[in-house]
Design an enzyme around this catalytic site. Structure first.
Site, PDB file in Angstrom:
ATOM      1  N   TRP A   1       0.880  -1.524  -0.287  1.00 33.94           N
ATOM      2  CA  TRP A   1      -0.017  -0.057  -0.157  1.00 33.94           C
ATOM      3  C   TRP A   1       1.104   1.046  -0.221  1.00 33.94           C
ATOM      4  O   TRP A   1       0.654   2.470  -0.122  1.00 33.94           O
ATOM      5  CB  TRP A   1      -0.876   0.204   1.318  1.00 33.94           C
ATOM      6  CG  TRP A   1      -0.146   0.461   2.492  1.00 33.94           C
ATOM      7  CD1 TRP A   1       0.919   0.163   2.758  1.00 33.94           C
ATOM      8  CD2 TRP A   1      -0.676   1.233   3.851  1.00 33.94           C
ATOM      9  NE1 TRP A   1       0.920   0.477   4.378  1.00 33.94           N
ATOM     10  CE2 TRP A   1      -0.180   1.276   4.822  1.00 33.94           C
ATOM     11  CE3 TRP A   1      -1.827   2.088   3.134  1.00 33.94           C
ATOM     12  CZ2 TRP A   1      -0.400   1.959   5.769  1.00 33.94           C
ATOM     13  CZ3 TRP A   1      -2.208   3.217   4.596  1.00 33.94           C
ATOM     14  CH2 TRP A   1      -1.143   3.156   5.945  1.00 33.94           C
ATOM     15  N   ASP A   2       2.331   1.319   0.113  1.00 30.30           N
ATOM     16  CA  ASP A   2       3.153   2.359   0.081  1.00 30.30           C
ATOM     17  C   ASP A   2       3.185   3.228  -1.204  1.00 30.30           C
ATOM     18  O   ASP A   2       3.257   4.535  -0.714  1.00 30.30           O
ATOM     19  CB  ASP A   2       4.325   1.626   0.075  1.00 30.30           C
ATOM     20  CG  ASP A   2       4.648   0.984   1.471  1.00 30.30           C
ATOM     21  OD1 ASP A   2       4.078  -0.007   1.426  1.00 30.30           O
ATOM     22  OD2 ASP A   2       5.513   1.049   2.718  1.00 30.30           O
TER      23      ASP A   2
ATOM     24  N   GLU B   1       0.317  -3.453  12.400  1.00 28.25           N
ATOM     25  CA  GLU B   1       0.354  -4.567  12.078  1.00 28.25           C
ATOM     26  C   GLU B   1       0.515  -5.345  13.595  1.00 28.25           C
ATOM     27  O   GLU B   1       0.957  -6.244  12.971  1.00 28.25           O
ATOM     28  CB  GLU B   1       1.452  -5.005  11.223  1.00 28.25           C
ATOM     29  CG  GLU B   1       1.178  -4.464   9.689  1.00 28.25           C
ATOM     30  CD  GLU B   1       2.203  -4.216   8.501  1.00 28.25           C
ATOM     31  OE1 GLU B   1       1.824  -5.302   7.938  1.00 28.25           O
ATOM     32  OE2 GLU B   1       3.427  -4.072   9.132  1.00 28.25           O
TER      33      GLU B   1
ATOM     34  N   LYS C   1       1.685   0.371  16.097  1.00 34.06           N
ATOM     35  CA  LYS C   1       2.862   0.745  15.164  1.00 34.06           C
ATOM     36  C   LYS C   1       2.950   2.324  14.376  1.00 34.06           C
ATOM     37  O   LYS C   1       3.744   2.525  14.626  1.00 34.06           O
ATOM     38  CB  LYS C   1       3.042  -0.337  13.866  1.00 34.06           C
ATOM     39  CG  LYS C   1       4.315  -0.348  12.824  1.00 34.06           C
ATOM     40  CD  LYS C   1       4.125  -1.385  12.118  1.00 34.06           C
ATOM     41  CE  LYS C   1       5.182  -1.496  11.257  1.00 34.06           C
ATOM     42  NZ  LYS C   1       5.471  -3.139  10.388  1.00 34.06           N
ATOM     43  N   GLN C   2       2.064   1.866  13.766  1.00 34.58           N
ATOM     44  CA  GLN C   2       1.492   3.252  13.243  1.00 34.58           C
ATOM     45  C   GLN C   2      -0.364   3.741  13.838  1.00 34.58           C
ATOM     46  O   GLN C   2      -1.021   2.461  13.379  1.00 34.58           O
ATOM     47  CB  GLN C   2       1.298   3.484  11.740  1.00 34.58           C
ATOM     48  CG  GLN C   2       0.884   2.382  11.479  1.00 34.58           C
ATOM     49  CD  GLN C   2       1.714   2.645   9.596  1.00 34.58           C
ATOM     50  OE1 GLN C   2       2.267   3.386   8.783  1.00 34.58           O
ATOM     51  NE2 GLN C   2       1.845   1.585   9.222  1.00 34.58           N
TER      52      GLN C   2
END
Length: 788
Positions: free
Chosen positions: A344-345, A481, A601-602
């Site tokens: 998805w980057d 994640e 994580k984010q």
């Protein structure tokens, strides 16, 4: 500003993953090829990793592990066609970190040229040295071509032989944890004078590599099963430079029709090193005229900003990418991290390309539309509807995430739930929307793009299940994640992930708008993919009744059940372990599960702010019938920051952008935090803040994100809502910010100072500054005062 802001320079000798990381940062590329910045005199070992990659060239291998065959699809490390070996007076010159006595490396962003200058001690004679200088360049115009100039000078009279080699013995060895798997990705089919033909072992991609070497007085060709060597030699006097030039070309059966050998031989025959160098210089000089971001007041920020621009414009190229069936992987073509897969980057790079290089953006979007049938098959394989794009994609568009992975502690296989990040399809739809908003073009909709969007929508419409008066989505993961399943559920995936659910509402709004657009034939596309009336009616219901969890403080729950998880004492873990950015691994090593704790994580919910901004995010939540307090943004940011370890490089720019917005709303205490987050993020690869991951390739996502923070948050440029808006708020560290933006055919130069800016467009257009419409006349500068 100094010329140093155009250079990435190293003046010391390092080894191991630190040098691998520098080689990633020193990579040259042109959309089709990525040429890692290793010294040409060194083959693979623990300190050096030459790499040459071609966009879209993947291979699949199978390795038996603990009773199972593990299939991996990898971006192929192609033969090293720039390997140079030196003999002096008949003895091989040993070049390693012990014999190299000085080393200067310099990548020039202005010219796309990498220069290495190093001194090597000869054998055990402390008085004998050679100085080697190389210049590497890759052609961004004739994009199959590479060039190398190699110069060696000894400090004594000697007979020097230079072997210029195409080395077909290389394997994929960049990532240490992958080395136990089968790493032989291709077979050498044939070796000829100055030419090698290879074929990937399972995907049957043929690649031809040719080289022409100029220089010296004696030349001969030496061929073995996996190498072809051009040997050039001469007697050299002390202090006399001895130079060769090597022109190389690569082509594959994926993008080149006809006789590949003939093609690459013609490419090398019809050019010179000087011509490749000139085309590179001219290309980059032209590119920087409209792509540069000039920052006055912070030289370190300036250099790293240019480094990120340079890499993004190497990863995709308007000359090459329209002819390639390839996207941009999360590490570009700079290393083998994540096996070169596409994630998805893209979401962090496509907006940059849409604004700055629409031809590149269009080509990358094509990669997804061409793989719609694979996404449909992927959905069918898991009893889903529509199109389910894979979390990790390679050559074919099938899922490349592993189903299970090995627990090396007890040698058992456990599910790998990372593939449940179904939000990848929402990122693909978002990228299409951004391209349309910025360019004003609907060309992709006529080439399968509309079918793709409807099929992505059908996946989510059918996945949503109505319970009571609300729809729910279960069995997915968000960008965070660290959490793969609900504790005690014994099933992968989460319930009502906030990021996913809000983005689904956004997607259904997008489809609704397209269905009302008279410029496109939505109904015909809907009929062609089987989009039913019942599905359309359900979509209308979902986009007003999808469930979120919001507490009485106005905190939007990351997913349903997150508030019930245990809190973790981060300070205690930092005292014990130091770096805790991958707290998930630490917890697992302690026999615990990150699923049980409020560790991030984010921050999923805050990722929405990066995509949509605070105003649109709030509007979507209101559309679902929920209310938020006036200070919801500050409250949610503080709540999630306290639980976030920034295990992903894409985390910090999100916080940077949010804090700029909070400062814009009047709370100046956030200004320092915003700039600190941007500073850390933009240095992610340069300082390798994750402790060795840059060795596996640069992080494309954070590069795109940091440029977005500069242009969209600090400069306040918004091109996504039907007009050109610019609401600047510069950090106190900057005296001036200058750059150019493309918007629907107009090229607009922007020069921002703390309270005034100058705008100039190449055609008549209107921009909006803090709610005021400003009409620009073509070619005339307009000074505008503002108060950020």
């Amino acid at each position: 500003m100094t010329n140093e802001n155009w250079l990435l320079t190293y003046n010391d000798i390092v080894g191991g993953v630190k040098n691998y990381g520098r080689e990633s940062l020193l990579t040259l590329g042109n959309g089709f090829l990525g040429w890692r910045g290793a010294l040409v005199t060194n083959a693979y070992d623990d300190d050096f990793y030459p790499g040459l990659y071609g966009a879209g060239i993947f291979n699949q291998t199978s390795t038996p592990v603990a009773g199972r065959d593990v299939i991996n699809e990898d971006l192929v490390n192609l033969p090293n066609m720039a390997l140079i070996k030196v003999q002096i007076d008949g003895e091989s010159l040993l070049i390693n970190n012990s014999t190299i006595k000085s080393l200067k490396r310099s990548l020039n962003f202005k010219t796309g040229e990498l220069t290495d200058d190093y001194q090597v001690q000869v054998a055990d004679n402390s008085q004998h040295f050679v100085t080697i200088k190389t210049v590497k360049v890759i052609n961004p115009v004739h994009w199959h071509q590479l060039g190398l100039r190699f110069q060696i000078t000894s400090n004594y009279d000697a007979h020097i032989a230079i072997d210029a080699i195409i080395d077909g013995s290389v394997e994929n060895k960049n990532v240490a944890r992958y080395r136990d798997f089968d790493s032989q990705e291709f077979d050498v089919q044939s070796v000829h004078d100055h030419l090698m033909i290879i074929k990937t072992r399972t995907t049957d991609v043929t690649v031809a590599l040719a080289a022409k070497t100029i220089g010296g007085s004696v030349e001969k060709t030496i061929k073995t099963e996996k190498q072809v060597t051009t040997r050039i030699e001469r007697d050299c006097q002390a202090g006399q430079p001895y130079s060769i030039e090597r022109v190389m070309a690569v082509a594959s059966s994926l993008e080149t029709n006809g006789d590949l050998a003939e093609f690459v031989q013609n490419e090398t025959a019809n050019t010179t090193f000087d011509e490749i160098q000139r085309e590179s210089h001219d290309y980059w000089q032209s590119l920087w005229q409209t792509k540069d971001i000039q920052i006055s007041g912070d030289d370190a920020m300036q250099k790293l900003t240019r480094m990120n621009i340079f890499h993004l414009n190497q990863m995709a190229n308007p000359n090459a990418n329209p002819y390639l069936d390839a996207s941009v992987g999360s590490r570009g073509l700079t290393g083998e991290g994540y096996r070169g897969h596409i994630f998805w980057d893209e979401l962090f790079a496509l907006p940059y390309y849409s604004v700055n290089e629409p031809k590149s953006a269009s080509a990358v979007l094509n990669y997804r539309t061409k793989r719609l049938s694979a996404a449909e098959k992927n959905a069918t394989s898991e009893n889903e509807s529509g199109a389910m794009y894979p979390w990790q994609s390679g050559m074919y568009g099938d899922e490349q995430s592993q189903l299970i992975h090995l627990n090396t502690v007890d040698n058992t296989w456990i599910p790998d739930n990372s593939r449940l990040q179904r939000h990848i399809s929402l990122a693909i739809a978002y990228n299409m929307w951004v391209y349309q908003q910025v360019t004003g073009r609907y060309n992709h909709l006529d080439k399968g793009g509309l079918n793709m969007l409807i099929q992505i929508g059908r996946f989510w419409i059918n996945k949503a299940e109505k319970i009571g008066d609300r729809y729910q989505i279960k069995g997915v993961m968000g960008p965070n994640e660290f959490h793969e399943e609900i504790p005690g559920a014994h099933a992968g995936g989460l319930l009502n992930n906030a990021y996913t659910n809000v983005m689904v509402v956004w997607l259904l709004n997008y489809l609704h708008d397209l269905s009302q657009n008279v410029k496109i034939d939505f109904d015909a596309a809907a009929r062609s993919v089987g989009y039913t009336k019942n599905e359309a009616e359900k979509a209308e219901d979902i986009r007003h009744h999808l469930k979120l969890s919001i507490d009485d403080r106005g905190i939007v729950e990351q997913y349903e059940g997150f508030f019930k998880l245990e809190q973790l004492d981060f300070s205690a873990y930092q005292a014990k372990y130091g770096d805790i950015h991958r707290i998930d691994r630490i917890l697992k090593a302690e026999g615990k599960s990150p699923d049980d704790y409020q560790v991030i994580k984010q921050a999923d919910f805050l990722m929405l702010l990066y995509n949509l901004g605070a105003q649109q995010t709030e509007s979507l939540i209101h559309q679902l019938g929920y209310q938020l307090p006036d200070d919801w943004l500050a409250k949610n940011t503080a709540y999630y920051l306290d639980r976030t370890t920034h295990g992903s490089t894409t985390s910090r720019p999100v916080f940077a952008g949010i804090y700029v917005e909070l400062a814009r709303q009047g709370d100046t205490k956030f200004e320092t935090q915003a700039y600190d987050f941007l500073t850390d993020a933009i240095g992610s690869d340069y300082y390798d803040i994750q402790g060795g991951t840059t060795a596996e390739g640069v992080h494309m996502g954070v590069m795109g994100e940091t440029l977005s923070v500069i242009q969209n948050d600090y400069a306040g440029v918004d091109l996504l809502h039907g007009q050109f808006t610019i609401n600047p708020r510069l950090p106190k560290q900057w005296a001036e910010l200058r750059f150019t933006q493309q918007y629907r055919g107009a090229l607009i130069d922007i020069d921002i100072k703390p309270t005034v800016m100058v705008l100039m467009s190449d055609q008549a257009t209107t921009v909006h500054v803090y709610g005021k419409a400003i009409d620009l006349v073509a070619g005339e500068a307009k000074e505008v005062s503002y108060h950020g």
